[in-house]
Design a protein around this motif. Structure first.
Motif, PDB file in Angstrom:
ATOM      1  N   GLU A 178       0.811  -1.221   0.000  1.00 16.35           N
ATOM      2  CA  GLU A 178       0.000   0.000   0.000  1.00 16.35           C
ATOM      3  C   GLU A 178       0.846   1.273   0.000  1.00 16.35           C
ATOM      4  N   SER A 179       2.075   1.191   0.457  1.00 15.81           N
ATOM      5  CA  SER A 179       2.955   2.369   0.438  1.00 15.81           C
ATOM      6  C   SER A 179       3.174   2.816  -0.997  1.00 15.81           C
ATOM      7  N   THR A 180       3.323   4.123  -1.177  1.00 19.23           N
ATOM      8  CA  THR A 180       3.372   4.665  -2.542  1.00 19.23           C
ATOM      9  C   THR A 180       4.660   5.436  -2.821  1.00 19.23           C
ATOM     10  N   VAL A 181       5.061   5.361  -4.080  1.00 17.17           N
ATOM     11  CA  VAL A 181       6.181   6.130  -4.627  1.00 17.17           C
ATOM     12  C   VAL A 181       5.631   6.834  -5.865  1.00 17.17           C
ATOM     13  N   VAL A 182       5.358   8.146  -5.748  1.00 22.32           N
ATOM     14  CA  VAL A 182       4.641   8.876  -6.800  1.00 22.32           C
ATOM     15  C   VAL A 182       5.513   9.984  -7.367  1.00 22.32           C
ATOM     16  N   LEU A 183       5.608  10.027  -8.686  1.00 23.06           N
ATOM     17  CA  LEU A 183       6.377  11.070  -9.352  1.00 23.06           C
ATOM     18  C   LEU A 183       5.593  12.378  -9.349  1.00 23.06           C
ATOM     19  N   ASP A 184       6.241  13.460  -8.909  1.00 19.35           N
ATOM     20  CA  ASP A 184       5.618  14.782  -8.880  1.00 19.35           C
ATOM     21  C   ASP A 184       6.632  15.796  -9.412  1.00 19.35           C
ATOM     22  N   GLY A 185       6.599  16.007 -10.725  1.00 15.84           N
ATOM     23  CA  GLY A 185       7.576  16.905 -11.344  1.00 15.84           C
ATOM     24  C   GLY A 185       8.969  16.323 -11.257  1.00 15.84           C
ATOM     25  N   ASP A 186       9.894  17.066 -10.669  1.00 15.89           N
ATOM     26  CA  ASP A 186      11.256  16.578 -10.535  1.00 15.89           C
ATOM     27  C   ASP A 186      11.496  15.980  -9.153  1.00 15.89           C
ATOM     28  N   GLU A 187      10.400  15.616  -8.468  1.00 16.98           N
ATOM     29  CA  GLU A 187      10.507  15.000  -7.151  1.00 16.98           C
ATOM     30  C   GLU A 187       9.704  13.696  -7.103  1.00 16.98           C
ATOM     31  N   ILE A 188      10.045  12.880  -6.126  1.00 20.18           N
ATOM     32  CA  ILE A 188       9.285  11.676  -5.798  1.00 20.18           C
ATOM     33  C   ILE A 188       8.690  11.882  -4.416  1.00 20.18           C
ATOM     34  N   VAL A 189       7.390  11.591  -4.292  1.00 20.82           N
ATOM     35  CA  VAL A 189       6.719  11.699  -2.998  1.00 20.82           C
ATOM     36  C   VAL A 189       6.467  10.293  -2.466  1.00 20.82           C
ATOM     37  N   VAL A 190       6.949  10.039  -1.254  1.00 21.76           N
ATOM     38  CA  VAL A 190       6.859   8.719  -0.636  1.00 21.76           C
ATOM     39  C   VAL A 190       5.916   8.797   0.557  1.00 21.76           C
ATOM     40  N   ASN A 191       4.956   7.862   0.609  1.00 19.68           N
ATOM     41  CA  ASN A 191       4.042   7.759   1.742  1.00 19.68           C
ATOM     42  C   ASN A 191       3.843   6.295   2.104  1.00 19.68           C
ATOM     43  N   GLY A 192       3.703   6.051   3.392  1.00 16.01           N
ATOM     44  CA  GLY A 192       3.418   4.683   3.822  1.00 16.01           C
ATOM     45  C   GLY A 192       4.099   4.344   5.127  1.00 16.01           C
ATOM     46  N   ARG A 193       4.026   3.072   5.445  1.00 19.84           N
ATOM     47  CA  ARG A 193       4.617   2.590   6.689  1.00 19.84           C
ATOM     48  C   ARG A 193       5.281   1.241   6.430  1.00 19.84           C
ATOM     49  N   LYS A 194       6.492   1.111   6.872  1.00 22.71           N
ATOM     50  CA  LYS A 194       7.252  -0.118   6.730  1.00 22.71           C
ATOM     51  C   LYS A 194       7.674  -0.595   8.117  1.00 22.71           C
ATOM     52  N   TRP A 195       7.746  -1.916   8.260  1.00 23.65           N
ATOM     53  CA  TRP A 195       8.294  -2.403   9.525  1.00 23.65           C
ATOM     54  C   TRP A 195       9.221  -3.587   9.265  1.00 23.65           C
ATOM     55  N   PHE A 196       9.915  -3.999  10.339  1.00 24.61           N
ATOM     56  CA  PHE A 196      11.010  -4.951  10.224  1.00 24.61           C
ATOM     57  C   PHE A 196      12.025  -4.467   9.190  1.00 24.61           C
ATOM     58  N   SER A 197      12.260  -3.160   9.232  1.00 23.05           N
ATOM     59  CA  SER A 197      13.296  -2.548   8.402  1.00 23.05           C
ATOM     60  C   SER A 197      14.626  -2.736   9.130  1.00 23.05           C
ATOM     61  N   THR A 198      15.295  -3.832   8.800  1.00 22.16           N
ATOM     62  CA  THR A 198      16.506  -4.224   9.515  1.00 22.16           C
ATOM     63  C   THR A 198      17.629  -3.225   9.278  1.00 22.16           C
ATOM     64  N   GLY A 199      18.321  -2.879  10.362  1.00 25.62           N
ATOM     65  CA  GLY A 199      19.470  -1.987  10.293  1.00 25.62           C
ATOM     66  C   GLY A 199      19.154  -0.529  10.551  1.00 25.62           C
ATOM     67  N   ILE A 200      17.859  -0.200  10.662  1.00 20.75           N
ATOM     68  CA  ILE A 200      17.474   1.202  10.802  1.00 20.75           C
ATOM     69  C   ILE A 200      17.919   1.797  12.135  1.00 20.75           C
ATOM     70  N   GLY A 201      18.186   0.948  13.123  1.00 22.80           N
ATOM     71  CA  GLY A 201      18.610   1.458  14.428  1.00 22.80           C
ATOM     72  C   GLY A 201      20.085   1.800  14.515  1.00 22.80           C
ATOM     73  N   HIS A 202      20.844   1.397  13.528  1.00 20.22           N
ATOM     74  CA  HIS A 202      22.290   1.646  13.569  1.00 20.22           C
ATOM     75  C   HIS A 202      22.553   3.151  13.460  1.00 20.22           C
ATOM     76  N   PRO A 203      23.414   3.681  14.309  1.00 18.98           N
ATOM     77  CA  PRO A 203      23.657   5.133  14.280  1.00 18.98           C
ATOM     78  C   PRO A 203      24.248   5.619  12.960  1.00 18.98           C
ATOM     79  N   ASN A 204      24.842   4.726  12.179  1.00 17.40           N
ATOM     80  CA  ASN A 204      25.413   5.119  10.891  1.00 17.40           C
ATOM     81  C   ASN A 204      24.505   4.797   9.712  1.00 17.40           C
ATOM     82  N   CYS A 205      23.258   4.421  10.000  1.00 16.22           N
ATOM     83  CA  CYS A 205      22.307   4.153   8.908  1.00 16.22           C
ATOM     84  C   CYS A 205      21.904   5.487   8.280  1.00 16.22           C
ATOM     85  N   LYS A 206      22.244   5.665   7.017  1.00 18.92           N
ATOM     86  CA  LYS A 206      22.029   6.956   6.357  1.00 18.92           C
ATOM     87  C   LYS A 206      20.944   6.921   5.286  1.00 18.92           C
TER      88      LYS A 206
END
Length: 406
Positions: free
Chosen positions: A145-173
């Motif tokens: 259900e999360s979306t990646v929508v083109l809007d001119g020269d930008e992409i608009v991202v909406n949604g919710r993800k979980w079990f995104s492994t590695g996101i807690g690492h202080p160097n996750c960029k």
């Protein structure tokens, strides 16, 4: 196929074995205790950076890359790394960074490679992957259900993800985010992948998710929301609508890596089980001689050997025939190996008694890792369905050729 290690793989195997024995094994227990004792365990302890520098200087770095080693050559090295919870990062071979790096190697633009791949391969930053969603059955990517929508020269991202492994690492960029772009397109052309820097406005880590009480610090598994997140259109990887294609390319080698690390985990569990069974006595006998434990240990050895051969065959097929020629085998290992590892870790816990449930031994964490991988990268049922579909298709063709009803 020849199951002997190639000269290149044998050299790396010897050097990695020595590095783990000399540098990682002596400090790992204390490392985990020190990290867990901190009020904020979401940080990188100095010893990790020190060991990374040593591994990099020794040339034991980024070995997962196809330009460095084939899947067949890398597989036994991943097994060695799987015996340790920290070794994969020490050698810059930890998930999901390996998969994200492979995506950028094969599909990334020159700008994306310069900005994100180069520091990732240097071990200067970490990354996460956003695919699974809490509100839909994510084993079916078309439910996304999360979306990646083109809007001119930008992409608009909406949604919710979980079990995104590695996101807690202080160097996750950055996060590689997969979302729905065109719901009316062919089911395999509806999705896109986009690079989202974690400091972009609208990105919020709602919580870090425990797995059986473990938080897997400092990597972790996050529940992350994306609210009207805007990034440049050039952050789309390979082009709009190619998300499913990229995912399939990413997950083939990644499943080889996961499964070989799990074989290493199972080997470590069996080693601990045998040591415990021979060193402890009950009712006047070594535990090894009680309650059918000899048979359990023998069956564990057989199961590990079977799994290793199955994974090496899948790796060889992936190297020689590509993902199209290894679909069934990759699904076979993904269904078989986590179940095997889980059973062996469980047996090792039983032989340790109550101690196996504590953090005095790495078995509770090993159980968590093995059980998680019956779901991660596709649950067992999805992979068994793939194997069955391919198997039954041969019979459908045969019965059609014979004029029978299908």
């Amino acid at each position: 196929m020849d199951f002997a290690l190639s000269p290149v793989a044998a050299d790396y195997h010897r050097r990695i074995s020595a590095f783990i024995a000399d540098e990682i094994d002596p400090i790992e227990v204390d490392y985990h205790r020190q990290l867990r004792a901190l009020d904020n365990p979401w940080q990188v302890l100095p010893v990790i950076e020190e060991l990374k520098a040593k591994a990099k200087a020794a040339g034991l770095w980024n070995l997962f890359l196809p330009s460095v080693l084939s899947n067949t050559d890398y597989a036994p090295l991943a097994e060695l790394m799987g015996r340790s919870f920290i070794a994969p990062e020490i050698f810059n071979c930890n998930a999901p960074d390996t998969g994200n790096a492979e995506v950028l190697v094969h599909y990334g633009s020159e700008q994306q490679k310069q900005e994100w791949l180069t520091p990732l391969l240097a071990g200067e930053i970490r990354s996460a992957f956003g695919m699974t969603e809490p509100d839909v059955a994510s084993s079916d990517a078309t439910n996304m259900e999360s979306t990646v929508v083109l809007d001119g020269d930008e992409i608009v991202v909406n949604g919710r993800k979980w079990f995104s492994t590695g996101i807690g690492h202080p160097n996750c960029k950055f996060i590689i985010f997969m979302g729905l772009t065109d719901p009316d397109a062919h089911r395999h052309q509806r999705h896109s992948m986009v690079i989202v820097p974690v400091d972009t406005p609208g990105v919020k880590i709602e919580r870090m998710l425990p797995v059986f009480g473990f938080r897997d610090e400092p990597y972790g598994h996050g529940d992350v929301s994306f609210t009207d997140v805007r990034v440049p259109a050039e952050n789309v990887i390979a082009g709009v609508g190619r998300g499913f294609e990229i995912a399939q390319g990413r997950l083939g080698p990644g499943r080889i890596h996961h499964c070989m690390r799990l074989i290493g985990l199972a080997e470590k569990a069996l080693e601990l089980a045998c040591t415990r069974a021979m060193s402890r006595s009950a009712f006047g006998k070594p535990i090894a001689n009680l309650g059918g434990n000899r048979e359990r240990i023998a069956k564990a050895r057989i199961a590990i050997e079977q799994s290793r051969l199955l994974v090496l065959h899948a790796a060889w097929l992936l190297d020689t025939h590509g993902i199209a020629g290894a679909i069934s085998q990759v699904s076979q290992i993904k269904a078989a190996v986590p179940a095997m590892a889980l059973e062996i870790v469980d047996m090792a816990i039983q032989l340790h008694g109550g101690a196996g449930l504590t953090d005095d031994f790495p078995l509770a964490g090993a159980y968590t890792a093995a059980r998680s991988l019956r779901l991660a990268d596709g649950p067992d049922e999805v992979h068994l369905g793939v194997v069955a579909r391919i198997e039954l298709a041969r019979y459908k063709t045969a019965t059609t050729a014979n004029g029978a009803h299908t």
